[in-house]
Design an enzyme around this catalytic site. Structure first.
Site, mmCIF file in Angstrom:
data_model
loop_
_atom_site.group_PDB
_atom_site.id
_atom_site.type_symbol
_atom_site.label_atom_id
_atom_site.label_comp_id
_atom_site.label_asym_id
_atom_site.label_seq_id
_atom_site.Cartn_x
_atom_site.Cartn_y
_atom_site.Cartn_z
ATOM 1 C CG ASN A 79 -0.243 -0.444 2.459
ATOM 2 O OD1 ASN A 79 0.982 -0.598 2.459
ATOM 3 N ND2 ASN A 79 -0.974 -0.619 3.534
ATOM 4 C CB CYS A 80 2.216 3.325 -2.675
ATOM 5 S SG CYS A 80 3.221 2.026 -3.337
#
EC number: 2.8.1.-
Lengths: 101, 118, 112
Positions: free
Chosen positions: C110-111
């Site tokens: 999850n950026c």
């Protein structure tokens, strides 16, 4: 009602009900659905445990699940049978819903 | 003010993806700065005693749990009764967690806006 | 799957997102080759971030999102380097993702 706890697993094969009854708050509600309504089986320890919960704890069971398991006519006095619209209303009345997934 | 979120993890670590899914919620929520508490209940308490995931060729959930404070998730709790039932010693839990009795857990539920139990 | 060509002529496999296929094959020349693809010249500060990224991954077995990366770098190297403005200057665009790529980490889940 502070928290409405939702259970749907059979109490005879699963710890959710036991665990829930340990940590449920004095003004919480408990709604049994699916196989969780089997906790109301006459003569069971689970039914006895529910009957002994403090008076502030409100108990509910989903009507169609009771009927399916022939439990609708032998409910303890303090357990309310609810239909789906009432289920929704209870969820909205509660501060929050805790689904024991 | 963001809503406070109580996450309750109640499954043992080595079978199934449920503990991982709850941890992902915690990490994602933490990255978004949500106020999050995490409670280990029932078999979930086994997650705190570093299983040997390599034996099952699984990703190391324990290492990921240690990252929670980095993600801003620092309110970590465990149910004392569940530890006792399983013969586990809270001082050996990793990461360090605060022990709560049943009444304190009821209060924890009451003090958060949302609860997710997995 | 594509190929990364290093200065010494050796080759490394990349995944479809341009991340190193094998964390263990990372080397400083590999980081330099990856940086060249981004038109980045690596300064001491870049290297510090890259090494801390690898340390984070070794410790926690996951690639950090932005917030934990900032916190971790601040703890280990001070807040002059560990702040999002500085990291944005060093690794423009998406600092957590870009520095993870140069450090040979898998793509962060999850950026955020």
């Amino acid at each position: 009602m502070k928290t409405l706890h939702l259970l749907s697993h059979s109490p005879f094969t699963d710890q959710r009900l036991t665990s829930c009854l340990h940590v449920i708050g004095a003004n919480d509600g408990l709604l049994l659905t699916g196989d969780a309504v089997l906790a109301l089986q006459p003569g069971s320890l689970q039914r006895k445990a529910l009957e002994l919960m403090p008076a502030g704890v409100q108990l509910f069971a989903l009507e169609e699940d009771l009927i399916a398991r022939h439990l609708q006519d032998c409910l303890p006095e303090r357990v309310n049978s609810v239909d789906y619209p009432r289920f929704v209303a209870l969820s909205l009345q509660a501060d929050k819903v805790n689904s024991w997934l | 003010m963001s809503k406070s979120l109580l996450l309750v993890s109640r499954h043992a670590p080595c079978s199934g993806s449920t503990p991982r899914e709850l941890l992902d919620i915690a990490l994602a929520g933490g990255a978004f700065d949500l106020p999050i508490s995490l409670l280990f209940l029932d078999d979930g308490v086994f997650q705190l005693f570093t299983p040997n995931f390599a034996a099952l060729e699984q990703k190391n959930l324990s290492a990921n749990l240690q990252a929670l404070p980095m993600f801003g998730v620092e309110q970590l709790y465990v149910a004392e009764r569940c530890l006792r039932d399983r013969g586990l010693d809270s001082t050996k839990a990793q990461p360090a967690v605060q022990c709560l009795d049943d009444a304190a857990i009821s209060a924890l539920y009451a003090s958060h806006d949302l609860v997710i139990t997995l | 799957m594509s190929i990364l060509l290093l200065a010494d002529g050796s080759q490394l496999a990349l995944d479809k997102d341009g991340f190193l296929a094998d964390f263990n094959q990372w080397s400083e020349p590999a980081a330099q080759a990856l940086a060249a693809l981004e038109n980045l010249t690596l300064s001491d500060a870049h290297w510090q971030v890259i090494h801390l990224q690898r340390q984070f991954y070794a410790e926690f077995q996951l690639a950090p999102a932005m917030r934990p990366l900032v916190k971790y770098i601040a703890q280990h190297a001070g807040s002059e380097l560990g702040n999002s403005l500085r990291l944005n200057q060093l690794f423009p665009g998406s600092p957590a993702k870009l520095s993870a790529r140069l450090a040979g980490l898998p793509k962060p889940n999850n950026c955020l």
